[in-house]
Design a protein around this motif. Structure first.
Motif, PDB file in Angstrom:
ATOM      1  N   GLN A  60       0.818  -1.218   0.000  1.00 15.50           N
ATOM      2  CA  GLN A  60       0.000   0.000   0.000  1.00 15.50           C
ATOM      3  C   GLN A  60       0.852   1.269   0.000  1.00 15.50           C
ATOM      4  OE1 GLN A  60      -2.416  -0.903   3.382  1.00 15.50           O
ATOM      5  NE2 GLN A  60      -3.190  -2.736   2.404  1.00 15.50           N
TER       6      GLN A  60
ATOM      7  N   GLU B   1       1.899   4.828  -1.631  1.00 16.68           N
ATOM      8  CA  GLU B   1       1.341   5.893  -2.468  1.00 16.68           C
ATOM      9  C   GLU B   1       2.124   5.993  -3.761  1.00 16.68           C
ATOM     10  OE1 GLU B   1      -1.289   7.839  -1.839  1.00 16.68           O
ATOM     11  OE2 GLU B   1      -1.672   6.798   0.059  1.00 16.68           O
ATOM     12  N   LYS B   2       1.410   6.326  -4.828  1.00 13.57           N
ATOM     13  CA  LYS B   2       2.038   6.425  -6.144  1.00 13.57           C
ATOM     14  C   LYS B   2       3.244   7.379  -6.124  1.00 13.57           C
ATOM     15  CE  LYS B   2       1.843   5.556 -10.669  1.00 13.57           C
ATOM     16  NZ  LYS B   2       1.733   4.238 -11.307  1.00 13.57           N
ATOM     17  N   LYS B   3       3.069   8.498  -5.425  1.00 14.99           N
ATOM     18  CA  LYS B   3       4.125   9.511  -5.408  1.00 14.99           C
ATOM     19  C   LYS B   3       5.378   8.958  -4.718  1.00 14.99           C
ATOM     20  CE  LYS B   3       5.232  13.982  -3.512  1.00 14.99           C
ATOM     21  NZ  LYS B   3       6.230  13.291  -2.669  1.00 14.99           N
ATOM     22  N   ASP B   4       5.185   8.345  -3.552  1.00 13.46           N
ATOM     23  CA  ASP B   4       6.315   7.773  -2.813  1.00 13.46           C
ATOM     24  C   ASP B   4       7.007   6.703  -3.654  1.00 13.46           C
ATOM     25  OD1 ASP B   4       5.509   9.367  -0.783  1.00 13.46           O
ATOM     26  OD2 ASP B   4       4.430   7.791   0.309  1.00 13.46           O
TER      27      ASP B   4
ATOM     28  N   SER C  88      -8.522  -0.720   1.082  1.00 11.10           N
ATOM     29  CA  SER C  88      -7.177  -0.744   0.498  1.00 11.10           C
ATOM     30  C   SER C  88      -6.527  -2.106   0.732  1.00 11.10           C
ATOM     31  CB  SER C  88      -6.310   0.374   1.080  1.00 11.10           C
ATOM     32  OG  SER C  88      -5.906   0.056   2.371  1.00 11.10           O
TER      33      SER C  88
END
Lengths: 325, 268
Positions: free
Chosen positions: A125, A127-130, B4
């Protein structure tokens, strides 16, 4: 960061009898035997350390690593990662660690490298940015960018290990476990790997624990060594301190003009051939300069060379010690 | 948080689908085998029945529908979980599965689901099509039976997967389970009604089989499909089917915790 307390792992092995008769017999009655792979380990690793975990084959170091990474459940004792027992809270705790096994890969053989990374991004999980940030960092250290589109089955071992290292770092683990990471790698890939370990250790403060048989890895990376054999701790300390303790000597090679063997009261002669004599002396008792000047006063010297006890000597002596005890 | 966490299993499933389609050609052999078995079984029944009717109104036509649908269902009951566990223990890659923050059985299930979705296109549709062309179009007895059939098939899949997973757990500790998996596979084929419907068995044997979970994998949904049992009987048997799902789920839950503690990692 990591605390290992009184860690034990026992395996139940069924003994097969010898020959046809024995095999037949073991079909009906199995002789079970308990084998202790790890027999009471205690140690603590602080944040930001690079620890080399070494021992001969079958010494229990891989079993220990597997218990530290939540793969195997200890028979008794515990491993705490950041204060959490990894055996009990495996799912939560493994987020804090990254693992690379030199002998197996976590990359999906049938997919492109990036597809495994995308899978890991979902699993952890991230984040796309990380995720993109990490990939950029990994690209600058390992040059992973050009491999992203490549199917894993077409990769060389060196490329695959780069992929595995990146995979292990995607979720920014606090601890990175490397189990024989340099096994089978060529000099260039080894260099890249060592550089990578040093960089993530200094830049990101990642704690690194590695097992290896490669003396270069130990010499270049490890500030601290833990030597284990037969499932017990043999030594734990600073690399130079261990060298000092186990092998407090140096070797001096002297080439004379003639075939002659001068002696010195504080140096032991290791070998003498033609004009070359090798002396072994204790660092504490004698300096090299003193020995050379003493010898040259006895006989003219043409050339000298000094060798420290190599890391391979240390390892050999440390392992040999364990066999005797 | 829940969503998620759910999404990661969804993505595992998706990755499996992508993977399955990279091995497109593996599936032809399977289709061929299934078709041969299906066609021979169908013509065997046709020869056996001639124009006669079996005691509960079963005709040769019914039996052919039964055979086609049995082949179709067998695709839905494809599970990889046993092989998956055994292979990962054998090769030591179980270490990789366990170092990730996932529930390993959740992951195995997601993988099986992904495979299954790929198989719907790669196996189920071709077999249905070939069966319709070579034998007959397998029509359901009545439109009103569709929801019951669907529910029953889902419960069947649950029984089938849970049985496979429970068997598979043994492989965590014992390395070679091939023989046992084979035994289980053939037991299910014989005792579940997948080839020979249970009504052809002697009463006492059918009675025993009705108490075991296997008949609730194939026989029950197929009975619903061809309409070979009354509504009351079907409802009673679906209740037993549901009870088996619950029993197996409980056993699965109980064993899964324990079995992971006994994992062996080969090599390295």
């Amino acid at each position: 960061m990591i605390t290992v307390r009184d860690l034990h792992k026992e395996y139940l092995v069924s003994e097969k009898g010898k020959g046809l008769g024995g095999t037949l017999k073991s079909l009906f009655r199995n002789e079970k035997k308990i084998i202790g792979a790890v027999n009471g380990l205690d140690f603590h690793v602080n944040k930001g350390e690079i620890v080399g975990f070494i021992g001969p084959n079958g010494s229990g170091k891989s079993t220990t690593i597997k218990m530290m990474t939540g793969i195997l459940t200890p028979t008794s004792g515990e491993v705490l990662i950041d204060g959490r027992n990894i055996a009990r809270y495996r799912k939560e705790t493994v987020r804090k660690i990254g693992v690379v096994f030199g002998q197996r890969t976590q990359l999906n053989w049938d997919l492109r490298l990036e597809e495994t990374f995308e899978l890991l991004r979902r699993i952890y999980q991230i984040e796309k940015k990380d995720y993109l940030d990490i990939l950029e960092v990994m690209d600058s250290i390992l040059g992973i960018g050009e491999l992203l589109d490549k199917p894993v089955r077409q990769m060389s071992l060196g490329q695959r290990v780069k992929g595995d290292l990146t995979a292990a770092m995607l979720h920014s683990p606090k601890v990175l476990f490397l189990d024989e990471p340099t096994i089978g790698l060529d000099a260039g890939s080894k260099y890249a790997l060592r550089k990578f370990i040093k960089e993530i250790n200094t830049i990101r403060g990642t704690t690194v624990i590695l097992t290896t048989h490669d003396l270069g890895d130990i010499q270049e990376l490890c500030e601290r060594l833990i030597i284990i054999n037969n499932g017990v701790m043999m030594d734990d300390g600073n690399l130079s301190e261990i060298v000092e303790r186990i092998a407090p000597y140096r070797t001096l090679t002297v080439e004379y003009y003639d075939s002659i063997v001068p002696t010195h009261p504080k140096a032991e002669i290791l070998s003498a051939a033609d004009n070359v004599v090798r002396y072994k002396f204790m660092k504490r008792e004698l300096t090299a300069a003193r020995l050379i000047s003493d010898l040259s006063s006895l006989h003219p010297i043409r050339d000298v060379g000094i060798e420290e006890a190599g890391i391979d000597d240390i390892i050999r002596i440390a392992y040999a010690k364990t066999v005797q005890s | 948080m829940f969503s998620s966490s759910f999404r990661k299993y969804l993505f595992i499933c998706k990755t499996r689908i992508i993977r399955s389609f990279t091995y497109r050609f593996d599936v032809f052999g399977n289709i061929l085998m299934q078709t041969i078995v299906m066609v021979t079984t169908a013509f065997f029944w046709k020869a056996l029945f001639q124009d006669e009717t079996f005691r509960n109104g079963i005709t040769a036509d019914n039996m052919m529908t039964y055979t086609i649908m049995s082949s179709v269902l067998s695709v839905l009951f494809t599970t990889g979980v046993e092989r998956r566990i055994q292979e990962s223990v054998e090769k030591g890659s179980i270490a990789i599965d366990l170092m990730r923050p996932v529930n390993v059985f959740g992951m195995f299930f997601a993988e099986d689901l992904g495979n299954l979705i790929a198989l719907l296109f790669q196996n189920l549709l071709p077999i249905l099509l070939l069966g319709s062309l070579l034998i007959k179009v397998p029509t359901i007895v009545s439109v009103s039976a569709i929801p019951m059939f669907a529910v029953s098939v889902i419960l069947s899949m649950a029984i089938n997967w849970l049985t496979a997973a429970i068997f598979g757990m043994w492989a965590f500790t014992a390395i070679s389970m091939d023989a046992l998996f084979q035994v289980k596979k053939h037991l299910i084929r014989l005792l579940s009604g997948s080839i020979i419907p249970i009504w052809f068995f002697p009463k006492w044997l059918a009675g025993i089989l009705n108490a075991l979970p296997f008949v609730y994998i194939y026989q029950l949904p197929l009975d619903i499909y061809i309409g070979s049992a009354s509504n009351e009987e079907i409802q009673g048997r679906m209740l037993i089917q549901l009870i088996w799902v619950l029993i197996l789920a409980a056993l699965f839950y109980l064993f899964s915790k324990k079995s992971l503690k006994k994992v062996l990692v080969q090599g390295g």
